[in-house]
Enzyme design. Sequence first.
Site, PDB file in Angstrom:
ATOM      1  N   ASP A 204     -11.194   2.313   3.164  1.00 19.33           N
ATOM      2  CA  ASP A 204     -11.377   0.864   3.009  1.00 19.33           C
ATOM      3  C   ASP A 204     -12.861   0.520   2.854  1.00 19.33           C
ATOM      4  OD1 ASP A 204      -9.283  -0.912   2.775  1.00 19.33           O
ATOM      5  OD2 ASP A 204      -8.802  -0.929   4.910  1.00 19.33           O
TER       6      ASP A 204
ATOM      7  N   LYS B 113       0.840  -1.206   0.000  1.00 17.31           N
ATOM      8  CA  LYS B 113       0.000   0.000   0.000  1.00 17.31           C
ATOM      9  C   LYS B 113       0.873   1.254   0.000  1.00 17.31           C
ATOM     10  CE  LYS B 113      -3.807  -2.552   1.914  1.00 17.31           C
ATOM     11  NZ  LYS B 113      -4.549  -3.053   3.075  1.00 17.31           N
TER      12      LYS B 113
ATOM     13  N   GLN C 287      -4.836  -1.870   9.203  1.00 14.67           N
ATOM     14  CA  GLN C 287      -4.670  -3.198   8.609  1.00 14.67           C
ATOM     15  C   GLN C 287      -5.249  -4.273   9.536  1.00 14.67           C
ATOM     16  OE1 GLN C 287      -3.288  -3.716   5.440  1.00 14.67           O
ATOM     17  NE2 GLN C 287      -4.050  -5.786   5.764  1.00 14.67           N
TER      18      GLN C 287
END
Length: 280
Positions: free
Chosen positions: A115, A48, A92
């Site tokens: 997200d 990322k 994460q």
Amino acid sequence: MTEINGKIVSAALKDKIAQEVKENGYTPGLAVIIVGDDPASRVYVNNKKKACAYCGFYSEEYALAADTTQQELIALVEKLNQDDRIDGILCQLPLPAHLDEKAVIEAISPAKDVDAFCEADVGKVMIGNYTFSPCTPAGVMELLQYYNIDVSGKNAVVIGRSNIVGKPMAMLLLHADATVTLCHSKTKNLKEICRSADILVSAVGKIDAVTADMVKDGAVVIDVGINRNAQGKLQGDVDFESVKQKASYITPVPGGVGPMTIAVLMQNTLTAYKANKKIK
Ligand code: NDP
């Protein structure tokens, strides 16, 4: 049979994003939080960060110790919610067991939830009116579009009903006018249902969840699964070598859906930046 190349499609999407950022002098900012030292999570976070650099984004990484408390983590999220340089925040997953994932996701400002994991975003996907795309399912739709695979009126079968992959995947296929069946571990006659699929998406997380006898001749097979085999190598859910003999299109693992998830995350961060800076 055509092997779908997610690296090419994701590079095309990231190039488009990078060009828009460069031409307009934009500075989208993404903050990535990682708690503990799970090796798979570390790989995802590094990828990322690399994608941010590629697209010309500003990025910050917060690598927190495995024993970080819930209060410390929420305090960091709240600080980032207030930080003008940061347009997107992602934490994460999975988090260490003592932390409450749901509470952390819900603490992220909806304007920065790139997200699209929070309940409001998941719900908006169902209605079909959303700002942030669910990254993995939207990545799959980008692949289908890039390869001119017609979805309208097709029988689509999705295996897996998680809130981040299976359910939103079914919704995006439905919005694209497929007739959708959503399967899970309690589904009866899974093989027969899968054999009816023109488009079969597997998001199970088990090696060989999809074998050739479950696939109709000419089906499009999309493998979302990421598993480690006995040799420690990445492997999808689909028995690739046998299924590719029957499929018209198939995604490999790695190099299929995985790179698309990150490209859509970049797109969401750019969307967040433009909304936060009130750019049309
Ligand atoms: P979850 O574990 O949350 O969900 C798995 C789903 O598979 C569940 O709905 C479960 O059913 C179903 N399932 C399990 N066993 C079977 C079976 N034998 N037959 C039918 N259905 C079954 O996983 P995620 O959705 O988070 O992820 C799925 C996979 O995708 C994982 O391998 C993950 O690593 C990968 N992934 C890949 C991404 C990418 O970028 N390529 C991004 C995100 C995930 P039930 O609900 O009944 O338990």
